[in-house]
Design a protein around this motif. Structure first.
Motif, mmCIF file in Angstrom:
data_model
loop_
_atom_site.group_PDB
_atom_site.id
_atom_site.type_symbol
_atom_site.label_atom_id
_atom_site.label_comp_id
_atom_site.label_asym_id
_atom_site.label_seq_id
_atom_site.Cartn_x
_atom_site.Cartn_y
_atom_site.Cartn_z
ATOM 1 N N SER A 2 -0.949 10.645 1.588
ATOM 2 C CA SER A 2 -0.780 11.234 2.922
ATOM 3 C C SER A 2 0.265 10.429 3.679
ATOM 4 O O SER A 2 0.688 9.359 3.207
ATOM 5 C CB SER A 2 -2.107 11.202 3.685
ATOM 6 N N PRO A 3 0.704 10.895 4.859
ATOM 7 C CA PRO A 3 1.691 10.128 5.636
ATOM 8 C C PRO A 3 1.202 8.747 6.061
ATOM 9 O O PRO A 3 2.013 7.889 6.410
ATOM 10 C CB PRO A 3 1.925 11.024 6.862
ATOM 11 N N SER A 4 -0.100 8.522 5.992
ATOM 12 C CA SER A 4 -0.636 7.221 6.382
ATOM 13 C C SER A 4 -1.197 6.440 5.198
ATOM 14 O O SER A 4 -1.998 5.520 5.365
ATOM 15 C CB SER A 4 -1.734 7.400 7.439
ATOM 16 N N ASP A 5 -0.767 6.836 4.006
ATOM 17 C CA ASP A 5 -1.234 6.150 2.803
ATOM 18 C C ASP A 5 -0.159 6.245 1.730
ATOM 19 O O ASP A 5 -0.187 7.129 0.872
ATOM 20 C CB ASP A 5 -2.536 6.770 2.301
ATOM 21 N N VAL A 6 0.807 5.324 1.774
ATOM 22 C CA VAL A 6 1.959 5.350 0.873
ATOM 23 C C VAL A 6 2.100 3.997 0.183
ATOM 24 O O VAL A 6 2.003 2.945 0.834
ATOM 25 C CB VAL A 6 3.259 5.680 1.635
ATOM 26 N N LYS B 51 5.530 -6.961 -6.882
ATOM 27 C CA LYS B 51 5.301 -6.684 -5.463
ATOM 28 C C LYS B 51 4.813 -5.253 -5.242
ATOM 29 O O LYS B 51 5.368 -4.301 -5.784
ATOM 30 C CB LYS B 51 6.579 -6.925 -4.668
ATOM 31 N N ILE B 52 3.782 -5.121 -4.426
ATOM 32 C CA ILE B 52 3.260 -3.819 -4.016
ATOM 33 C C ILE B 52 3.171 -3.808 -2.497
ATOM 34 O O ILE B 52 2.613 -4.725 -1.890
ATOM 35 C CB ILE B 52 1.861 -3.550 -4.604
ATOM 36 N N ILE B 53 3.759 -2.787 -1.903
ATOM 37 C CA ILE B 53 3.682 -2.638 -0.450
ATOM 38 C C ILE B 53 2.957 -1.343 -0.111
ATOM 39 O O ILE B 53 2.985 -0.382 -0.880
ATOM 40 C CB ILE B 53 5.075 -2.669 0.209
ATOM 41 N N HIS B 54 2.277 -1.347 1.037
ATOM 42 C CA HIS B 54 1.489 -0.186 1.448
ATOM 43 C C HIS B 54 1.786 0.151 2.904
ATOM 44 O O HIS B 54 1.890 -0.726 3.760
ATOM 45 C CB HIS B 54 -0.006 -0.462 1.294
ATOM 46 N N TYR B 55 1.941 1.459 3.157
ATOM 47 C CA TYR B 55 2.197 1.945 4.518
ATOM 48 C C TYR B 55 0.969 2.692 5.020
ATOM 49 O O TYR B 55 0.460 3.603 4.356
ATOM 50 C CB TYR B 55 3.406 2.882 4.515
ATOM 51 N N ASP B 56 0.475 2.287 6.196
ATOM 52 C CA ASP B 56 -0.747 2.879 6.744
ATOM 53 C C ASP B 56 -0.485 3.862 7.876
ATOM 54 O O ASP B 56 -1.410 4.263 8.579
ATOM 55 C CB ASP B 56 -1.688 1.781 7.231
#
Length: 298
Positions: free
Chosen positions: A5-9, A17-22
């Motif tokens: 979703s737009p708040s879970d990328v 490296k792993i990055i997460h967008y909330d």
């Protein structure tokens, strides 16, 4: 990159490296590995997988990442699934692994070349692409090689349906599958393309080197924003295309101009029709750079 979703990328890259967008900001997550991660996919926000070098496969349960039992030492480059218990990952030397919800298994791919990406529309309609134009297809029973129509490396694959599939790669290569055969499309760029995705058959995006972003609206012949100013005037369109293809494309600065046309086209062609100030400015600019037209633009 993949998101539910737009708040879970999620995004993955070198060094594990792993990055997460909330939905508000990007944050780094602890992956537990330093291996180069090259692909990520999930069935939900609490069921995500990442793959990378030396057969690395990580799983995420919504809280932490953990490494799964290795099945291969080959570098894994792409991953796609249809559900938690139906996932494929592809990689070097023709490696294809399948996850059934319990464990990963090595599958016979029918090729020994490096595979870069995988995508499917269903359990029995899956494509993997790789070096030298390689495309292998899964029909639900076995993998077999297809004729791609190109000999260059293909880096990404995506489709809107089983009869509408795209693969992109080296030097702006785009090939399209219509359900019967693959054929090459005109991309209007010479840069390498690394990714492709869309929301429908007439809204497809490809991205690549030098910040290149291409948009396909379902029309076979791609037009730059300046061509849209000429509407249906075949004489002016032919002159503009000739200037673009035979003169601009022969110099570095000219190719940058062409790149600018296509890079800005998806945005400007939405603005131009309804912008009475911008439209005449652009037309005047065209008169200045295309004197060979010898006609006045209305």
């Amino acid at each position: 990159i993949w998101g539910s979703s737009p708040s879970d990328v999620f995004g993955v890259c070198v060094g594990g490296k792993i990055i997460h967008y909330d939905g508000f900001s990007w944050m780094t997550q602890q992956s537990g590995t330093e291996k180069w991660l090259k692909g990520v996919w999930g069935s939900s926000e609490n069921d995500v997988f990442a793959v990378g070098n030396d057969g690395t496969i990580l799983s995420y349960d919504g809280f932490t990442w953990s490494e799964m039992e290795p099945v291969t030492t080959a570098n894994l480059r792409g991953i796609w699934g249809n559900a938690h218990d139906y996932i494929y990952t592809v990689g070097d030397r023709g490696t294809i692994l399948n996850y059934d919800g319990e464990s990963w298994a090595d599958i016979t791919s029918g090729t020994d070349v490096d595979l870069y990406a995988v995508w499917g529309s269903s359990d029995d309609n899956i494509y993997a692409v790789g070096v030298q134009g390689t495309i292998v297809y899964f029909d639900g029973a076995s993998w077999s090689e297809m004729t791609s129509g190109t000999g260059v490396d293909l880096y990404a694959v995506w489709g809107s349906s089983e009869n509408d599939v795209y693969a992109v790669g080296v030097q702006g290569t785009i090939v399209h599958f219509d359900g019967a055969s693959w054929s090459e499309m005109t991309s209007n760029t010479g840069v390498d393309l690394y990714g492709i995705w869309g929301s429908s058959d007439d809204n497809v995006y490809a991205a690549g080197a030098q910040g290149t972003i291409l948009h396909y609206d379902g029309v076979e012949e791609q037009r730059c924003v300046l061509e849209n100013l000429y509407k249906g005037d075949s004489v002016k369109l032919a002159a503009l295309r000739n200037y673009r293809d035979t003169l601009l494309n022969t110099t570095l600065h000219g190719r940058l101009v062409v790149w600018t046309y296509y890079a800005t086209s998806p945005y400007l062609k939405k603005i131009i029709p309804n912008n009475s100030l911008l439209r005449p400015i652009l037309k005047k600019s065209i008169e200045g750079i295309l004197p060979f037209l010898r006609v006045k633009i209305d």
